[in-house]
Design an enzyme around this catalytic site. Sequence first.
Site, PDB file in Angstrom:
ATOM      1  CB  THR A 234      -0.873   0.045   1.130  1.00  0.00           C
ATOM      2  OG1 THR A 234      -1.690  -1.122   1.331  1.00  0.00           O
ATOM      3  CG2 THR A 234      -1.893   1.267   1.134  1.00  0.00           C
ATOM      4  CB  CYS A 320      24.786   2.029   6.226  1.00  0.00           C
ATOM      5  SG  CYS A 320      23.812   3.682   6.219  1.00  0.00           S
TER       6      CYS A 320
HETATM    7  N1  PMP Z   1      23.165   5.386  -0.614  1.00  0.00           N
HETATM    8  C1  PMP Z   1      24.138   6.446   0.026  1.00  0.00           C
HETATM    9  C2  PMP Z   1      25.050   7.149  -0.904  1.00  0.00           C
HETATM   10  C3  PMP Z   1      23.596   6.770   1.414  1.00  0.00           C
HETATM   11  O1  PMP Z   1      24.522   7.888   1.601  1.00  0.00           O
HETATM   12  C4  PMP Z   1      22.647   6.226   1.963  1.00  0.00           C
HETATM   13  C5  PMP Z   1      22.351   6.538   3.433  1.00  0.00           C
HETATM   14  N2  PMP Z   1      23.513   6.553   4.385  1.00  0.00           N
HETATM   15  C6  PMP Z   1      22.083   5.222   1.424  1.00  0.00           C
HETATM   16  C7  PMP Z   1      22.360   4.685   0.199  1.00  0.00           C
HETATM   17  C8  PMP Z   1      20.939   4.299   2.158  1.00  0.00           C
HETATM   18  O2  PMP Z   1      19.926   5.012   2.312  1.00  0.00           O
HETATM   19  P1  PMP Z   1      18.677   4.663   3.588  1.00  0.00           P
HETATM   20  O3  PMP Z   1      19.184   4.199   4.785  1.00  0.00           O
HETATM   21  O4  PMP Z   1      17.833   5.825   3.348  1.00  0.00           O
HETATM   22  O5  PMP Z   1      18.022   3.671   2.696  1.00  0.00           O
END
Ligand code: PMP
Length: 375
Positions: A234, A320
């Site tokens: 959705t 990340c």
């Molecule tokens: N690609 C890049 C270049 C990013 O800087 C990030 C966020 N750190 C992401 C992808 C992932 O984005 P999201 O965590 O919003 O999925």
Amino acid sequence: MIYLDYSATTPPNTEVLNTFIEVSKNFLGNPNSLHKLGLDAKNLIDASTKQIANILGVKEKEIIYTSGATESNNAAIFGVIENYEMRGKEIITTKLEHSSIIEPLKFLEKKGYIIKYVQLDKYGRVDLEDLKNKISNNTILVTISSINSEVGIKQDLNQIGQLLKKYPKIIFHSDITQSVGKEKLDLTLVDLASLSAQKFYGLKGSGILIKKENIELAPFIKGGKSTTKYRSGTPSPALIASTSKALRLAYESLLAKEEKIKELNTFLIKELSKIKEIHINSNKYSIPNIINISILNIKPETMLHALEENEIYISTKTACSSNSYSEAVYTITGNKDLSNTSLRISISYLTTKEELTEFLNVLKEKIKILTLNSK
Ligand code: PMP
């Protein structure tokens, strides 16, 4: 508080938050429902999509809503390989990609795909000659981000796109997450592009995959009806309307914002260069929003937490990344010590010179204390 981690995420704009609340309250229907409430929600999504497409310079039907750039990157990579698997098993990328590109590619490598890393020049820019040499009859996808999130290196998507135009069977994807809202975009030569609203003062959990109309994709998330057949679930009118609002606001007075960030960057780099313990990893191709430094002999986590004691927030590398060192800094500097000790300061048009002055004072103080402690 001094927030200097805008490349990890940006604080949502108040107007964006208000849009989220208003739409959640007033458009309660499921956009897929056939009754009036459903139709109202769908119409709102369509109006938002129109605005987003306009700003990004693409067609409305080329917008696929996702939960963020991580999902967009996964949807692009897996969607391409499933749909075009007959074309070959080679993918070309760089060592400067976000983990949401690198990890899917490592997964595919284990499944028999060949992942080629294009050479970069000393500034971290794609070597076009090497890219040309790496292309073979088996290449199905080239994925190169517009701006690296750790050191801020900006690639020339148009030059890369011009080269790839000569190979119509190769699909060109770009993770443009760090570009959106910071610079004017030209996506003419890109087939697929990923972005995330949280990087331009929108909400977390809202992203877009742009898919040009001549490209076909196998849906990554399969299920029922949505705004497109490429991503089931959705759709959220509140998130989509907020993303549209955030994007519009991000591009308002862009030149003035860019000027301010450049000024702040010049000041910060000048002051950081005076501190003998600091090495600056960013270079002339880094966007002014991102300043990557290394402080040899001080663990990045230690410095991060020391600054946190004074309510100053920076980043060790991208939030990340799974590596203990910065792959991007290593790729650009070729120096393990620098890549083990890197810190990212990321600024915004909201940043003030006073904040940077305070940050610099505290940073110098912490370097003194932590250097003494390590002796
Ligand atoms: N690609 C890049 C270049 C990013 O800087 C990030 C966020 N750190 C992401 C992808 C992932 O984005 P999201 O965590 O919003 O999925």
